[in-house]
Scaffold this motif. Structure first.
Motif, PDB file in Angstrom:
ATOM      1  N   GLN A   1      31.798  74.885  39.874  1.00  0.00           N
ATOM      2  CA  GLN A   1      32.693  73.594  39.843  1.00  0.00           C
ATOM      3  C   GLN A   1      33.826  73.459  40.693  1.00  0.00           C
ATOM      4  OE1 GLN A   1      32.253  71.949  35.965  1.00  0.00           O
ATOM      5  NE2 GLN A   1      32.998  69.950  36.661  1.00  0.00           N
TER       6      GLN A   1
ATOM      7  N   ARG B   1      30.314  58.489  44.320  1.00  0.00           N
ATOM      8  CA  ARG B   1      31.020  59.765  44.858  1.00  0.00           C
ATOM      9  C   ARG B   1      30.165  60.021  46.446  1.00  0.00           C
ATOM     10  NH1 ARG B   1      31.119  62.203  39.670  1.00  0.00           N
ATOM     11  NH2 ARG B   1      33.219  62.861  39.105  1.00  0.00           N
TER      12      ARG B   1
ATOM     13  N   SER C   1      34.659  71.262  44.222  1.00  0.00           N
ATOM     14  CA  SER C   1      35.972  70.274  44.294  1.00  0.00           C
ATOM     15  C   SER C   1      37.427  70.961  44.505  1.00  0.00           C
ATOM     16  CB  SER C   1      35.986  69.872  42.691  1.00  0.00           C
ATOM     17  OG  SER C   1      36.259  71.142  41.722  1.00  0.00           O
TER      18      SER C   1
ATOM     19  N   SER D   1      37.430  64.797  42.737  1.00  0.00           N
ATOM     20  CA  SER D   1      36.907  64.095  41.465  1.00  0.00           C
ATOM     21  C   SER D   1      35.757  64.838  40.921  1.00  0.00           C
ATOM     22  CB  SER D   1      36.320  62.691  42.051  1.00  0.00           C
ATOM     23  OG  SER D   1      35.379  62.644  42.734  1.00  0.00           O
ATOM     24  N   TRP D   2      34.923  65.755  41.695  1.00  0.00           N
ATOM     25  CA  TRP D   2      33.868  66.420  41.099  1.00  0.00           C
ATOM     26  C   TRP D   2      34.445  67.547  39.810  1.00  0.00           C
ATOM     27  CZ3 TRP D   2      28.972  65.195  40.842  1.00  0.00           C
ATOM     28  CH2 TRP D   2      28.307  64.629  41.934  1.00  0.00           C
TER      29      TRP D   2
END
Length: 478
Positions: A439, A354, A443, A338-339
Motif C-alpha cells: 500500500q 481515482r 501511494s 489518496s490510495w
C-alpha cells in the motif's frame, strides 16, 4: 576504424530556420503512432516483469528487482553510444531509419521470449540468468528504436507551438499503448485458462503487434524531413566514436533546461514505474482483485487521459508549459497519495474517481514533458551550433530506463523486507507487513517522487520568447 555510409542529401531546413518545410498531419500521425508500440511494451513490462519473475520463475523479489535494475543501468553504456551513432549516420534511408528497422524486430522478439520463459521449466539460478539475458536484449532493442525516434521531432515540427501539436498526437498514441499494455494485457491474461498461460499468450500477441507497428513507423519515416547539417568524415576512428558519446553527454548536460527537464522526467517516470510494479500485488493481495480488474482500472485511467489531451493543450497554450506542469505534478502526487487512505469496504465510486483523475493528471504531465523536450534540443542547437539530438534523446531514454528500473527495485526491496512468499496457491497467506508495504508502494512512495520534481521544474526557465531571441541573434550574426 569504421566506415560511414555516404552522406544523405538534406530533405528540409532545420527547425527554426526560414524556409522550413511543414510536415502534413498524416505524416505526423504516422510518426506518432510508434508511441503506441513503445507505450504498450513499456507499461506491460513495468506492470508484470517483477510479478512474473517472483510468481512463475521462483526468483526472490529482491533478486528480481535487482535484475531489472541491472538491465536498465546497462543502458547507461549503450544509450549515449546509440545516440551518437544515429547523429553521425549518413545513410540513403536517412540518419534514423535503419535503427527503427533493427529496433522494431529485436523489440518484438525479446518481449515475446521473456514472457514465454516459464514454458522452458527454468527455476532458480537458471531462470535468473535467462531473465537477465532477455531483459538486456529487450533494453538494447528498446534503445535502438526509441533514441532515434525521439531525436526526430525538432525536424518534424518547425516551431515552439507546432511541437505541442505534434506531441499531442504522440501522447494520444502513447495513451492508446498504455491502454493496450496496462488494460488490454491484463484482460488478455485473465481470458486464458491459467495465469501462466495468459502471460505467455499476452507476451506473444503484444510482442508481434508492437513489432508490426514499429515497422509502420519505419516505412512512414521515409517521407519525413531529416536534419540539415554537414556530414561527418567518411571514416571514423573507433576510439573517437566510443568516447564521443560520453563527451557529448557531458556537454549536453551543460544545457541547463535539458538537465533540469531530464531530472524532472526521472522523478516522473519513477512515479509510474513504482505504481506499475506494485499494482499486481496491490490488486491481488490488498484489494482481492484479479487481472481483469487491473485491466478495467487502467482502461478508465487511459480513457480519462485520452479525453483530457485537448483540455491540456488549451491550458498549456494559455498558462505555459512549465506552469501547467507544476500544477499537474502536485495534483498527480495528491491523487496517488489518496490510495494510502484506502480501507476495506470503501465506496466503488472512489475507486473509479481515482482511476479517472490520476489518469488525466498523469497524461497532462506527460504532454508537458514531451512538448518541452524538443525545445531543449533546439536551445542546444542554437547555443552550440551542433546537432546533438541523438545524444540528447539517448540521455533522455537512459533516464527513462533508470526510472523504469527504480520502481521494481524499490518494490522488490519492500516485498523482501515484508517477507513475501513467492509460492503460488490458494492456501498461501502473505504477512501483514507485505500488505502494508504494498500500500505504501502505490501511494506514498510515488507521491514523494512527485514532490522531489517540483523544485527542479521551478528552476526551468526556457520559453518561446527565449528561443525566439536566440534565433534572432543567430540570424543577425554575419
Amino acid at each position: 576504424m569504421t566506415e560511414a555510409a555516404a552522406p544523405l542529401a538534406p530533405q528540409a531546413s532545420a527547425p527554426g530556420q526560414r524556409g522550413a518545410v511543414p510536415v502534413g498531419t498524416l505524416a505526423q500521425i504516422t510518426w506518432a503512432s510508434g508511441s503506441f508500440a513503445t507505450g504498450a511494451l513499456f507499461n506491460a513490462m513495468a506492470l508484470f516483469a517483477l510479478f512474473v519473475m517472483t510468481s512463475f520463475l521462483g526468483i526472490s523479489p529482491a533478486l528480481a528487482g535487482t535484475i531489472i535494475l541491472v538491465a536498465r543501468l546497462y543502458d547507461g553504456i549503450i544509450d549515449p553510444l546509440i545516440g551518437a551513432l544515429s547523429d553521425r549516420t549518413r545513410h540513403r534511408w536517412g540518419p534514423r531509419r535503419i535503427y527503427l528497422l533493427v529496433g522494431a524486430l529485436a523489440l518484438g522478439a525479446s518481449f515475446t521470449l521473456f514472457f514465454n520463459l516459464s514454458a522452458l521449466g527454468l527455476e532458480g539460478t537458471a531462470a535468473a540468468f535467462a531473465a537477465t539475458a532477455l531483459l538486456l536484449l529487450y533494453s538494447t532493442a528498446y534503445s535502438i528504436f526509441t533514441i532515434p525516434y525521439l531525436a526526430m521531432p525538432p525536424d518534424i515540427a518547425p516551431d515552439y507551438d507546432a511541437r505541442t501539436r505534434l506531441m499531442s498526437f504522440r501522447v494520444f498514441f502513447l495513451l492508446a499503448g498504455v491502454t493496450a499494455g496496462s488494460a488490454g494485457a491484463p484482460l488478455l491474461v485473465g481470458a486464458m485458462g491459467t495465469p501462466e498461460a495468459g502471460y505467455r499468450v499476452m507476451g506473444t500477441v503484444l510482442g508481434i503487434a508492437a513489432a508490426g507497428l514499429c515497422l509502420i513507423v519505419f516505412f512512414g519515416a521515409a517521407r519525413l524531413p531529416g536534419p540539415e547539417r554537414p556530414g561527418p568524415p567518411a571514416r571514423l576512428d573507433a576510439r573517437e566514436l566510443l568516447l564521443s558519446p560520453f563527451i557529448d553527454t557531458a556537454r549536453v548536460f551543460a544545457n541547463a533546461p535539458f538537465r533540469l527537464l531530464t531530472l524532472v522526467k526521472l522523478c516522473q517516470l519513477a512515479v509510474l514505474s513504482t505504481v506499475l510494479a506494485c499494482t499486481p500485488y496491490f490488486f491481488d493481495l490488498v484489494l482481492g482483485f484479479g487481472p481483469g480488474e487491473i485491466g478495467a482500472y487502467f482502461g478508465l485511467f487511459s480513457v480519462a487521459g485520452i479525453v483530457s489531451v485537448p483540455a491540456w493543450r488549451w491550458v498549456i497554450a494559455r498558462a505555459g508549459k512549465r506552469e501547467t506542469y507544476l500544477v499537474l505534478l502536485v495534483l498527480y502526487g495528491a491523487g496517488l497519495a489518496s490510495w494510502f487512505a484506502w480501507v476495506p469496504g470503501e465506496a466503488a465510486w472512489l475507486f473509479h474517481a481515482r482511476a479517472a483523475l490520476i489518469g488525466a493528471f498523469s497524461t497532462g504531465t506527460l504532454l508537458c514533458a514531451l512538448a518541452m523536450l524538443p525545445d531543449t534540443m533546439e536551445y542546444d542547437r542554437l547555443q552550440s551550433g551542433e546537432g546533438r539530438e541523438g545524444v540528447m534523446s539517448g540521455v533522455f531514454t537512459f533516464v527513462e530506463n533508470v526510472a523504469g528500473a527504480l520502481g521494481p527495485f524499490i518494490v522488490g526491496l519492500l516485498l523482501e523486507a515484508g517477507g513475501l512468499i513467492t509460492a503460488r496457491g490458494p492456501d498461501v497467506v502473505q504477512p501483514q507487513a507485505v500488505l502494508d508495504f504494498v500500500q505504501w508502494g502505490v501511494s506514498i512512495v510515488p507521491a514523494l517522487f512527485c514532490l522531489a520534481a517540483l523544485p527542479l521544474l521551478y528552476a526551468y526557465r526556457l520559453d518561446a520568447a527565449m528561443l525566439e531571441e536566440m534565433r534572432e541573434t543567430r540570424d543577425a550574426a554575419p
